[in-house]
Write a protein that holds these residues in place. Structure first.
Motif, PDB file in Angstrom:
ATOM      1  N   MET A   1     -35.552  55.554  26.447  1.00  0.00           N
ATOM      2  CA  MET A   1     -35.412  54.100  26.543  1.00  0.00           C
ATOM      3  C   MET A   1     -34.034  53.705  26.036  1.00  0.00           C
ATOM      4  SD  MET A   1     -37.759  51.167  24.774  1.00  0.00           S
ATOM      5  CE  MET A   1     -37.263  49.457  24.853  1.00  0.00           C
ATOM      6  N   THR A   2     -33.203  53.150  26.888  1.00  0.00           N
ATOM      7  CA  THR A   2     -31.851  52.778  26.518  1.00  0.00           C
ATOM      8  C   THR A   2     -31.846  51.426  25.829  1.00  0.00           C
ATOM      9  OG1 THR A   2     -30.997  53.972  28.425  1.00  0.00           O
ATOM     10  CG2 THR A   2     -29.514  52.383  27.371  1.00  0.00           C
ATOM     11  N   PRO A   3     -31.172  51.305  24.646  1.00  0.00           N
ATOM     12  CA  PRO A   3     -31.135  50.022  23.964  1.00  0.00           C
ATOM     13  C   PRO A   3     -30.549  48.934  24.854  1.00  0.00           C
ATOM     14  CG  PRO A   3     -30.309  51.786  22.550  1.00  0.00           C
ATOM     15  CD  PRO A   3     -30.454  52.366  23.920  1.00  0.00           C
ATOM     16  N   GLY A   4     -31.038  47.738  24.741  1.00  0.00           N
ATOM     17  CA  GLY A   4     -30.587  46.598  25.531  1.00  0.00           C
ATOM     18  C   GLY A   4     -31.598  45.483  25.410  1.00  0.00           C
ATOM     19  N   ARG A   5     -31.425  44.454  26.193  1.00  0.00           N
ATOM     20  CA  ARG A   5     -32.356  43.332  26.167  1.00  0.00           C
ATOM     21  C   ARG A   5     -33.719  43.777  26.682  1.00  0.00           C
ATOM     22  NH1 ARG A   5     -31.642  39.022  23.354  1.00  0.00           N
ATOM     23  NH2 ARG A   5     -29.516  38.834  24.154  1.00  0.00           N
ATOM     24  N   LEU A   6     -34.772  43.531  25.898  1.00  0.00           N
ATOM     25  CA  LEU A   6     -36.110  43.953  26.275  1.00  0.00           C
ATOM     26  C   LEU A   6     -36.760  42.916  27.176  1.00  0.00           C
ATOM     27  CD1 LEU A   6     -37.511  45.259  22.852  1.00  0.00           C
ATOM     28  CD2 LEU A   6     -36.351  46.565  24.637  1.00  0.00           C
ATOM     29  N   SER A   7     -37.611  43.375  28.068  1.00  0.00           N
ATOM     30  CA  SER A   7     -38.423  42.467  28.868  1.00  0.00           C
ATOM     31  C   SER A   7     -39.538  41.904  27.992  1.00  0.00           C
ATOM     32  CB  SER A   7     -39.017  43.203  30.067  1.00  0.00           C
ATOM     33  OG  SER A   7     -39.976  44.151  29.618  1.00  0.00           O
ATOM     34  N   ASP A   8     -40.226  40.889  28.474  1.00  0.00           N
ATOM     35  CA  ASP A   8     -41.332  40.311  27.709  1.00  0.00           C
ATOM     36  C   ASP A   8     -42.421  41.355  27.452  1.00  0.00           C
ATOM     37  OD1 ASP A   8     -40.054  37.892  27.642  1.00  0.00           O
ATOM     38  OD2 ASP A   8     -41.214  36.998  29.294  1.00  0.00           O
ATOM     39  N   ILE A   9     -42.679  42.210  28.439  1.00  0.00           N
ATOM     40  CA  ILE A   9     -43.699  43.251  28.270  1.00  0.00           C
ATOM     41  C   ILE A   9     -43.265  44.260  27.203  1.00  0.00           C
ATOM     42  CG2 ILE A   9     -44.844  45.190  29.414  1.00  0.00           C
ATOM     43  CD1 ILE A   9     -44.800  43.541  32.000  1.00  0.00           C
ATOM     44  N   GLN A  10     -41.997  44.670  27.250  1.00  0.00           N
ATOM     45  CA  GLN A  10     -41.487  45.607  26.255  1.00  0.00           C
ATOM     46  C   GLN A  10     -41.482  44.990  24.866  1.00  0.00           C
ATOM     47  OE1 GLN A  10     -37.710  46.305  28.213  1.00  0.00           O
ATOM     48  NE2 GLN A  10     -38.294  48.395  28.774  1.00  0.00           N
ATOM     49  N   ARG A  11     -41.100  43.716  24.777  1.00  0.00           N
ATOM     50  CA  ARG A  11     -41.078  43.036  23.478  1.00  0.00           C
ATOM     51  C   ARG A  11     -42.487  42.954  22.886  1.00  0.00           C
ATOM     52  NH1 ARG A  11     -38.038  39.437  24.755  1.00  0.00           N
ATOM     53  NH2 ARG A  11     -36.156  39.971  23.601  1.00  0.00           N
ATOM     54  N   PHE A  12     -43.461  42.694  23.735  1.00  0.00           N
ATOM     55  CA  PHE A  12     -44.852  42.621  23.282  1.00  0.00           C
ATOM     56  C   PHE A  12     -45.289  43.966  22.703  1.00  0.00           C
ATOM     57  CE2 PHE A  12     -49.416  42.689  23.588  1.00  0.00           C
ATOM     58  CZ  PHE A  12     -49.818  41.374  23.347  1.00  0.00           C
ATOM     59  N   ALA A  13     -44.996  45.044  23.429  1.00  0.00           N
ATOM     60  CA  ALA A  13     -45.373  46.381  22.962  1.00  0.00           C
ATOM     61  C   ALA A  13     -44.609  46.751  21.693  1.00  0.00           C
ATOM     62  CB  ALA A  13     -45.121  47.408  24.071  1.00  0.00           C
ATOM     63  N   GLY A  84     -32.403  47.361  18.410  1.00  0.00           N
ATOM     64  CA  GLY A  84     -31.815  47.905  19.627  1.00  0.00           C
ATOM     65  C   GLY A  84     -31.352  46.846  20.602  1.00  0.00           C
ATOM     66  N   GLU A  85     -31.803  45.589  20.420  1.00  0.00           N
ATOM     67  CA  GLU A  85     -31.324  44.526  21.298  1.00  0.00           C
ATOM     68  C   GLU A  85     -29.900  44.137  20.906  1.00  0.00           C
ATOM     69  OE1 GLU A  85     -34.712  42.000  23.242  1.00  0.00           O
ATOM     70  OE2 GLU A  85     -34.737  41.612  21.090  1.00  0.00           O
ATOM     71  N   PRO A  86     -29.125  43.590  21.842  1.00  0.00           N
ATOM     72  CA  PRO A  86     -27.711  43.318  21.579  1.00  0.00           C
ATOM     73  C   PRO A  86     -27.456  42.383  20.395  1.00  0.00           C
ATOM     74  CG  PRO A  86     -28.168  43.169  23.929  1.00  0.00           C
ATOM     75  CD  PRO A  86     -29.491  43.303  23.249  1.00  0.00           C
ATOM     76  N   ASP A  87     -28.375  41.443  20.138  1.00  0.00           N
ATOM     77  CA  ASP A  87     -28.143  40.498  19.051  1.00  0.00           C
ATOM     78  C   ASP A  87     -28.835  40.896  17.755  1.00  0.00           C
ATOM     79  OD1 ASP A  87     -30.539  40.100  20.268  1.00  0.00           O
ATOM     80  OD2 ASP A  87     -30.354  37.944  20.534  1.00  0.00           O
ATOM     81  N   PHE A  88     -29.341  42.132  17.680  1.00  0.00           N
ATOM     82  CA  PHE A  88     -29.872  42.616  16.411  1.00  0.00           C
ATOM     83  C   PHE A  88     -28.697  42.839  15.460  1.00  0.00           C
ATOM     84  CE2 PHE A  88     -31.816  45.567  13.408  1.00  0.00           C
ATOM     85  CZ  PHE A  88     -33.084  45.029  13.266  1.00  0.00           C
ATOM     86  N   PRO A  89     -28.775  42.353  14.206  1.00  0.00           N
ATOM     87  CA  PRO A  89     -27.622  42.433  13.296  1.00  0.00           C
ATOM     88  C   PRO A  89     -27.102  43.854  13.138  1.00  0.00           C
ATOM     89  CG  PRO A  89     -29.353  41.041  12.362  1.00  0.00           C
ATOM     90  CD  PRO A  89     -29.937  41.687  13.589  1.00  0.00           C
ATOM     91  N   PRO A  90     -25.824  44.079  13.385  1.00  0.00           N
ATOM     92  CA  PRO A  90     -25.293  45.451  13.362  1.00  0.00           C
ATOM     93  C   PRO A  90     -25.397  46.135  12.009  1.00  0.00           C
ATOM     94  CG  PRO A  90     -23.520  43.830  13.585  1.00  0.00           C
ATOM     95  CD  PRO A  90     -24.794  43.095  13.783  1.00  0.00           C
ATOM     96  N   ARG A  91     -25.258  45.383  10.904  1.00  0.00           N
ATOM     97  CA  ARG A  91     -25.367  46.042   9.597  1.00  0.00           C
ATOM     98  C   ARG A  91     -26.808  46.481   9.321  1.00  0.00           C
ATOM     99  NH1 ARG A  91     -21.586  42.459   9.381  1.00  0.00           N
ATOM    100  NH2 ARG A  91     -23.029  40.758   8.978  1.00  0.00           N
ATOM    101  N   GLN A 295     -26.093  53.045  14.362  1.00  0.00           N
ATOM    102  CA  GLN A 295     -26.421  54.390  14.826  1.00  0.00           C
ATOM    103  C   GLN A 295     -26.737  54.386  16.318  1.00  0.00           C
ATOM    104  OE1 GLN A 295     -29.140  56.581  12.278  1.00  0.00           O
ATOM    105  NE2 GLN A 295     -28.981  54.972  10.749  1.00  0.00           N
ATOM    106  N   ASP A 296     -26.433  55.498  16.945  1.00  0.00           N
ATOM    107  CA  ASP A 296     -26.745  55.636  18.365  1.00  0.00           C
ATOM    108  C   ASP A 296     -28.253  55.819  18.515  1.00  0.00           C
ATOM    109  OD1 ASP A 296     -26.812  56.109  21.036  1.00  0.00           O
ATOM    110  OD2 ASP A 296     -25.827  58.067  20.964  1.00  0.00           O
ATOM    111  N   ARG A 297     -28.920  54.859  19.135  1.00  0.00           N
ATOM    112  CA  ARG A 297     -30.382  54.891  19.222  1.00  0.00           C
ATOM    113  C   ARG A 297     -30.838  54.788  20.671  1.00  0.00           C
ATOM    114  NH1 ARG A 297     -32.706  54.607  14.274  1.00  0.00           N
ATOM    115  NH2 ARG A 297     -31.340  54.007  12.583  1.00  0.00           N
TER     116      ARG A 297
END
Length: 365
Positions: A1-13, A84-91, A295-297
């Motif tokens: 699963m490549t980090p990026g914006r999650l779909s609503d289904i992925q976010r729910f899971a 893993g989403e783009p706006d997750f705080p990098p620190r 980290q590369d996730r």
């Protein structure tokens, strides 16, 4: 699963996995690495808990409970940000492991800006509160968001001094849980002008066990932690310890040896914390600080190895005791690949036979 914006289904899971009993940040990170997606990890959990020795298979959170949490966040106007989403705080993403999810109420973009934490005594002196308020103002003017925990005393003063330039409050309960109650107006201003953030469900009431997790996020969001007044047995010193473990700078404001509220900060300085008499001390130290990198996730399912996992699991369980040990030491003692030992530890933790602790530690239950 490549980090990026999650779909609503992925976010729910993702949220459902994060809210599953006995699945903390360590287990969550391992399960995603092992199975690639939260959906596959959720499907595997009952069998994993059985293999770990759980008498009754682990049950997943009801879908209705996750829907209610999402609805509660939407009602408050809060945003769910998944790791893993783009706006997750990098620190925070640079932590090992990062928190799986955050709820943010207000200006979530502040979470990714250069930040410093100011924490300290709840029953703070008037001088200590004035110092914290001015320090927050000066550091905010210099371009730093100020992070604190919205507690009485130093925390409240730090928020008041930084609302105009960027303030973040990290709560033990949900983003809608106003504690202490007298900070209702401060909470409203933080939600409107700054950001209120929490790992917990939006309507969750804070419990004592939630505050160590809150402190980990306060330090994790920040380039450094500044302690203004703290007794020797203080939650602020826990935040300072976590900051040091995370590779962040720790600053302490010295005080009178006659004031018990200075014993903690003076002791931090004896242990090597950077003395802070004003914003200049902090900014001078930060000028030479290296930047933390996420980290590369890229979560891809790991292939099965030719290992007797049942035998390894019991060998790992036998090596555990109530005394915490580092996972690296356990890997050496088990004489097995780190990924296989970690898989065994997660199965044992799902069965409540092991406890995965911060700082790469693990203990038997």
């Amino acid at each position: 699963m490549t980090p990026g914006r999650l779909s609503d289904i992925q976010r729910f899971a993702w949220l459902r996995l994060a809210r599953t009993e006995t699945v903390g940040p360590v287990a969550f990170d391992h399960l995603l690495t092992r199975y690639g997606t939260p959906e596959r990890a959720l499907s595997a959990l009952p069998d994993l808990s059985r293999k770990g020795g759980r008498a009754v298979p682990l049950s997943l959170p009801p879908r209705e409970a996750i829907e209610q949490e999402l609805e509660a966040g939407e009602k408050l106007g809060a945003r769910l940000i998944c790791g893993g989403e783009p706006d997750f705080p990098p620190r925070l993403a640079a932590l090992d492991p990062p928190p799986p999810v955050l709820w943010a109420l207000g200006r979530a973009e502040l979470l990714s800006q250069p930040s410093l934490a100011i924490v300290g005594a709840r029953i703070a002196s008037a001088a200590g509160q004035r110092f914290a308020r001015q320090l927050a103002t000066d550091l905010g003017t210099a371009g730093h968001v100020i992070v604190s925990g919205m507690a009485r005393g130093i925390d409240g003063a730090a928020h008041e001094g930084s609302l105009a330039t960027g303030a973040v409050a990290v709560l033990g309960g949900g983003v809608g849980d106003i504690y202490p109650p007298e900070h209702d107006k401060l909470h409203a201003r933080l939600a409107a002008e700054g950001c209120v953030v929490s790992e917990s469900a939006p309507d969750r009431r804070a419990q004592a066990k939630d505050f160590p997790r809150r402190n980990r996020i306060i330090s994790g969001l920040s380039l450094g932690v500044i302690v203004v007044e703290a007794e020797l047995k203080s939650g602020s010193l826990i935040t300072a310890r976590l900051a040091a473990e995370q590779g962040r700078d720790v600053f302490a404001v010295p005080g009178s040896p006659l004031d018990p509220r200075s014993k903690g900060t003076n002791d931090l300085i004896r242990q090597g914390a950077i003395l802070c008499e004003g914003a200049e001390d902090v900014l001078r130290s930060l000028s030479g600080q290296t930047h933390l990198r996420e980290q590369d996730r890229a979560y891809e399912a790991l292939p099965d190895m030719d290992i007797d996992h049942d035998a390894l699991r019991e060998r790992v369980a036998a090596l555990l005791s109530p005394t915490p040990v580092s996972r690296n030491d356990l890997v050496r003692a088990a004489a097995a690949p780190a990924s296989a030992v970690m898989a065994a530890l997660v199965e044992l933790s799902l069965a409540r036979r092991a406890e995965l602790l911060d700082g790469g530690m693990v203990a038997g239950v």
